[in-house]
Design a protein around this motif. Structure first.
Motif, PDB file in Angstrom:
ATOM      1  N   ASN A  92      -2.683  -0.560   2.226  1.00 45.07           N
ATOM      2  CA  ASN A  92      -2.186   0.801   2.455  1.00 45.07           C
ATOM      3  C   ASN A  92      -1.812   1.024   3.917  1.00 45.07           C
ATOM      4  OD1 ASN A  92      -4.776   0.764   3.461  1.00 45.07           O
ATOM      5  ND2 ASN A  92      -5.440   2.661   2.472  1.00 45.07           N
ATOM      6  N   LEU A  93      -1.447  -0.075   4.593  1.00 40.01           N
ATOM      7  CA  LEU A  93      -0.944  -0.057   5.975  1.00 40.01           C
ATOM      8  C   LEU A  93      -2.019   0.344   6.977  1.00 40.01           C
ATOM      9  CD1 LEU A  93       2.636   1.466   5.482  1.00 40.01           C
ATOM     10  CD2 LEU A  93       1.927  -0.935   5.422  1.00 40.01           C
ATOM     11  N   ARG A  94      -3.204  -0.212   6.797  1.00 39.15           N
ATOM     12  CA  ARG A  94      -4.299   0.031   7.738  1.00 39.15           C
ATOM     13  C   ARG A  94      -3.878  -0.337   9.152  1.00 39.15           C
ATOM     14  NH1 ARG A  94      -9.951  -2.978   6.615  1.00 39.15           N
ATOM     15  NH2 ARG A  94      -8.532  -4.766   6.513  1.00 39.15           N
ATOM     16  N   PRO A 115       0.525  -2.978  -6.905  1.00 44.45           N
ATOM     17  CA  PRO A 115       1.422  -1.813  -6.856  1.00 44.45           C
ATOM     18  C   PRO A 115       0.672  -0.532  -6.518  1.00 44.45           C
ATOM     19  CG  PRO A 115       1.824  -3.132  -8.834  1.00 44.45           C
ATOM     20  CD  PRO A 115       0.553  -3.651  -8.219  1.00 44.45           C
ATOM     21  N   ASP A 116      -0.586  -0.434  -6.957  1.00 40.77           N
ATOM     22  CA  ASP A 116      -1.366   0.775  -6.700  1.00 40.77           C
ATOM     23  C   ASP A 116      -1.571   1.005  -5.207  1.00 40.77           C
ATOM     24  OD1 ASP A 116      -2.576   1.569  -9.580  1.00 40.77           O
ATOM     25  OD2 ASP A 116      -2.475  -0.603  -9.387  1.00 40.77           O
ATOM     26  N   ILE A 117      -1.895  -0.062  -4.474  1.00 41.16           N
ATOM     27  CA  ILE A 117      -2.138   0.106  -3.040  1.00 41.16           C
ATOM     28  C   ILE A 117      -0.825   0.325  -2.295  1.00 41.16           C
ATOM     29  CG2 ILE A 117      -2.028  -2.276  -2.183  1.00 41.16           C
ATOM     30  CD1 ILE A 117      -4.796   0.308  -1.420  1.00 41.16           C
ATOM     31  N   LEU A 118       0.297  -0.191  -2.836  1.00 42.87           N
ATOM     32  CA  LEU A 118       1.588   0.040  -2.189  1.00 42.87           C
ATOM     33  C   LEU A 118       2.032   1.493  -2.318  1.00 42.87           C
ATOM     34  CD1 LEU A 118       3.590  -3.200  -3.024  1.00 42.87           C
ATOM     35  CD2 LEU A 118       2.787  -2.443  -0.782  1.00 42.87           C
ATOM     36  N   ILE A 119       1.630   2.161  -3.393  1.00 43.34           N
ATOM     37  CA  ILE A 119       1.896   3.597  -3.498  1.00 43.34           C
ATOM     38  C   ILE A 119       1.176   4.332  -2.383  1.00 43.34           C
ATOM     39  CG2 ILE A 119       1.446   5.643  -4.901  1.00 43.34           C
ATOM     40  CD1 ILE A 119       1.970   3.898  -7.374  1.00 43.34           C
ATOM     41  N   GLU A 120      -0.066   3.892  -2.083  1.00 43.99           N
ATOM     42  CA  GLU A 120      -0.803   4.485  -0.969  1.00 43.99           C
ATOM     43  C   GLU A 120      -0.144   4.134   0.368  1.00 43.99           C
ATOM     44  OE1 GLU A 120      -3.187   6.656  -1.465  1.00 43.99           O
ATOM     45  OE2 GLU A 120      -2.985   6.331  -3.633  1.00 43.99           O
ATOM     46  N   ALA A 121       0.458   2.933   0.448  1.00 49.90           N
ATOM     47  CA  ALA A 121       1.167   2.545   1.673  1.00 49.90           C
ATOM     48  C   ALA A 121       2.352   3.475   1.928  1.00 49.90           C
ATOM     49  CB  ALA A 121       1.644   1.094   1.566  1.00 49.90           C
ATOM     50  N   LYS A 122       3.074   3.818   0.879  1.00 49.21           N
ATOM     51  CA  LYS A 122       4.198   4.748   1.027  1.00 49.21           C
ATOM     52  C   LYS A 122       3.712   6.105   1.529  1.00 49.21           C
ATOM     53  CE  LYS A 122       7.129   4.826  -2.402  1.00 49.21           C
ATOM     54  NZ  LYS A 122       7.609   4.848  -3.812  1.00 49.21           N
ATOM     55  N   MET A 161      -8.078  -4.466  -7.420  1.00 46.24           N
ATOM     56  CA  MET A 161      -7.496  -3.520  -6.472  1.00 46.24           C
ATOM     57  C   MET A 161      -7.141  -2.198  -7.142  1.00 46.24           C
ATOM     58  SD  MET A 161      -7.481  -4.596  -3.375  1.00 46.24           S
ATOM     59  CE  MET A 161      -6.274  -3.488  -2.643  1.00 46.24           C
ATOM     60  N   ALA A 162      -6.663  -2.255  -8.376  1.00 48.84           N
ATOM     61  CA  ALA A 162      -6.346  -1.022  -9.088  1.00 48.84           C
ATOM     62  C   ALA A 162      -7.603  -0.185  -9.280  1.00 48.84           C
ATOM     63  CB  ALA A 162      -5.706  -1.341 -10.434  1.00 48.84           C
ATOM     64  N   SER A 163      -8.690  -0.858  -9.641  1.00 53.51           N
ATOM     65  CA  SER A 163      -9.965  -0.169  -9.837  1.00 53.51           C
ATOM     66  C   SER A 163     -10.488   0.417  -8.532  1.00 53.51           C
ATOM     67  CB  SER A 163     -10.988  -1.140 -10.430  1.00 53.51           C
ATOM     68  OG  SER A 163     -12.266  -0.553 -10.530  1.00 53.51           O
ATOM     69  N   ASP A 164     -10.457  -0.390  -7.471  1.00 50.75           N
ATOM     70  CA  ASP A 164     -10.971   0.067  -6.175  1.00 50.75           C
ATOM     71  C   ASP A 164     -10.101   1.182  -5.588  1.00 50.75           C
ATOM     72  OD1 ASP A 164     -13.013  -1.746  -6.370  1.00 50.75           O
ATOM     73  OD2 ASP A 164     -12.188  -3.171  -4.928  1.00 50.75           O
ATOM     74  N   THR A 165      -8.788   1.047  -5.741  1.00 51.14           N
ATOM     75  CA  THR A 165      -7.876   2.050  -5.185  1.00 51.14           C
ATOM     76  C   THR A 165      -8.049   3.396  -5.877  1.00 51.14           C
ATOM     77  OG1 THR A 165      -6.263   0.318  -4.628  1.00 51.14           O
ATOM     78  CG2 THR A 165      -5.450   2.584  -4.698  1.00 51.14           C
TER      79      THR A 165
END
Length: 268
Positions: free
Chosen positions: A111-113, A134-141, A61-65
């Motif tokens: 990321n809250l799609r 955690p990387d995708i949760l930053i995008e969620a914020k 997920m970190a790589s994809d994000t």
């Protein structure tokens, strides 16, 4: 909705077999190089996180994000498709009983799609999203800010397992997981089902999607997992939950199947 009996078989092929891969490569030559790159990346990450699927997939997920936050969530090809899939999830849950007063836990909120719509629909403080990345949760914020949802006080929390041990008993009337178990080996699903009943309120429900096969259960690159419905139904029963196959979900354009789990009293 019906009891856990799926409709006609949808997937008999085993996508992990060499024969399927060769046939797919011949008909989709433009995808060969991206697949080889992904396979090499995944091989490197599996060696680094040997025996730890959560750590492995967190690294995926970190790589994809880093490349595309929206594509990291379900591999969607465009922002319009990202929005459409989120809308579909939201419309389905609202049609099946999601009320503003419900307290919702979204496992693998990404990321809250769909989550931003749930947050908007629910009363303040009634949405709790968790994710291993955690990387995708930053995008969620960032999604919360983009849609001006700060007043709704959503909770967004990273986790390193699905034991849910930091959450209180019977706290949620709705639990939701879209495209989570399709990326999870059986032991991770078992861990979730062993604990989700504790946080699920009486009369509540847990909806999750999965990649369904009527043939041999398998995975591709350790990322995409295909299960028979009866395997997941038995696993739910093992942990005291009753499964219902959501047959109307099959008619929507998404490619996965859905089960709804409830406590036995709610299913009677």
């Amino acid at each position: 909705m019906q009891d856990a009996t799926p409709p006609e078989p949808r997937l008999l092929k085993n996508r992990s077999r060499l024969g399927h891969k060769l046939r797919y490569a011949l008909t989709h030559p433009q995808r060969i190089v991206p697949h080889l790159r992904r396979a090499a990346r995944d091989c490197r990450l599996r060696l680094k996180h040997r025996g730890d699927h959560v750590g492995f997939y967190r690294a995926v997920m970190a790589s994809d994000t880093a490349r595309s936050p929206e594509a990291a969530v379900g591999g969607v090809p465009s922002h319009a498709r990202w929005l459409a899939i989120g809308q579909m999830q939201y419309d389905y849950l609202v049609a099946h009983g999601l009320r503003p007063e419900d307290r919702m836990l979204e496992i693998g909120c990404g990321n809250l799609r769909a989550g931003w719509r749930f947050i908007e629909h629910l009363e303040p403080g009634h949405y709790y999203g968790i994710d291993i990345s955690p990387d995708i949760l930053i995008e969620a914020k960032k999604t919360v800010v983009r849609y001006g949802l700060q007043r709704k006080l959503p909770y967004l929390t990273p986790v390193d397992d699905l034991k849910l041990d930091f959450l209180p008993d019977a706290a949620f009337t709705v639990v939701h997981a879209h495209s989570v178990f399709s990326h999870s080996p059986l032991e991770v699903i078992d861990e979730c089902l062993a604990h989700v009943g504790r946080v699920l309120a009486p009369g509540g429900f847990f909806d999750f999607t999965y990649d369904r096969t009527e043939g041999h259960e398998h995975h591709v690159l350790g990322e995409d997992f295909y299960y028979r419905t009866e395997t997941l139904v038995r696993l739910a029963a093992k942990h005291g939950l009753v499964a219902h196959f959501m047959d109307d979900w099959e008619r929507l354009p998404h490619g996965q199947s859905k089960l709804r789990l409830t406590h036995p009293v709610a299913a009677s």
